[in-house]
Write a protein that holds these residues in place. Structure first.
Motif, PDB file in Angstrom:
ATOM      1  N   THR A   1       0.848  -1.176   0.000  1.00 36.25           N
ATOM      2  CA  THR A   1       0.000   0.000   0.000  1.00 36.25           C
ATOM      3  C   THR A   1       0.892   1.237   0.000  1.00 36.25           C
ATOM      4  OG1 THR A   1      -0.090   0.015   2.412  1.00 36.25           O
ATOM      5  CG2 THR A   1      -1.881  -1.110   1.261  1.00 36.25           C
ATOM      6  N   VAL A   2       0.345   2.316  -0.537  1.00 34.81           N
ATOM      7  CA  VAL A   2       1.049   3.591  -0.498  1.00 34.81           C
ATOM      8  C   VAL A   2       0.036   4.656  -0.097  1.00 34.81           C
ATOM      9  CG1 VAL A   2       0.704   4.065  -2.976  1.00 34.81           C
ATOM     10  CG2 VAL A   2       2.591   5.160  -1.745  1.00 34.81           C
ATOM     11  N   LEU A   3       0.478   5.581   0.728  1.00 34.25           N
ATOM     12  CA  LEU A   3      -0.402   6.620   1.239  1.00 34.25           C
ATOM     13  C   LEU A   3       0.133   7.985   0.874  1.00 34.25           C
ATOM     14  CD1 LEU A   3      -0.028   4.199   3.687  1.00 34.25           C
ATOM     15  CD2 LEU A   3      -2.125   5.372   4.351  1.00 34.25           C
ATOM     16  N   LEU A   4      -0.773   8.935   0.778  1.00 37.78           N
ATOM     17  CA  LEU A   4      -0.418  10.320   0.523  1.00 37.78           C
ATOM     18  C   LEU A   4      -1.110  11.169   1.586  1.00 37.78           C
ATOM     19  CD1 LEU A   4       1.016  12.319  -1.406  1.00 37.78           C
ATOM     20  CD2 LEU A   4      -1.189  12.577  -2.572  1.00 37.78           C
ATOM     21  N   GLN A   5      -0.324  11.686   2.505  1.00 39.03           N
ATOM     22  CA  GLN A   5      -0.843  12.548   3.551  1.00 39.03           C
ATOM     23  C   GLN A   5      -0.726  13.991   3.081  1.00 39.03           C
ATOM     24  OE1 GLN A   5       1.387  13.461   7.365  1.00 39.03           O
ATOM     25  NE2 GLN A   5      -0.189  12.110   8.183  1.00 39.03           N
ATOM     26  N   MET A   6      -1.858  14.682   3.026  1.00 36.13           N
ATOM     27  CA  MET A   6      -1.890  16.036   2.488  1.00 36.13           C
ATOM     28  C   MET A   6      -2.357  16.991   3.578  1.00 36.13           C
ATOM     29  SD  MET A   6      -3.590  15.222  -1.243  1.00 36.13           S
ATOM     30  CE  MET A   6      -5.135  14.621  -0.549  1.00 36.13           C
TER      31      MET A   6
END
Length: 123
Positions: free
Chosen positions: A78-83
């Protein structure tokens, strides 16, 4: 057949935060670079950020460098993008992507793409 499925998009006010997730299925991507691109209305798709196959962050676009984080989940599939501190100009469809080589991610030529998730930032 490999699939990348994004989740977590939505509507947020300027200054707010969102975290996008991308789950892989059909194969393991633990030895692949994984990351994110985005496409705003009327614009070309652009690179946002990518991790290396090892899981460490490789690079982030200048426009998001001090506001976004890209990182892998513990299983590396999995890959996440915290914005954070989102701006109206961050409004776009965000795409998860993966490739065996991180250079392909930086060049915008990953082998695998998700379907995208909409992020809308209101002013």
């Amino acid at each position: 057949q490999a699939h990348l499925v994004e989740s977590g998009g939505g509507l947020v006010q300027a200054g707010g935060s969102l975290t996008l997730s991308c789950a892989a299925s059909g194969r393991t991507f633990s030895s692949y670079a994984m990351g994110w691109f985005r496409q705003a209305p009327g614009k070309e798709r652009e690179f946002v950020g990518t991790t290396r196959w090892s899981g460490e962050t490789d690079s982030l676009a200048d426009a998001v460098k001090h506001r976004f984080l890209v990182f892998r989940g513990n299983d590396k599939n999995t890959v996440l993008l915290q914005m954070k501190n989102l701006k109206p100009e961050d409004t776009a469809v965000y795409y998860c992507a993966a490739d065996r080589y991180v250079v392909s991610m930086r060049d915008g030529r990953p082998e695998y793409w998700g379907q995208g998730t909409q992020v809308t930032v209101s002013s």
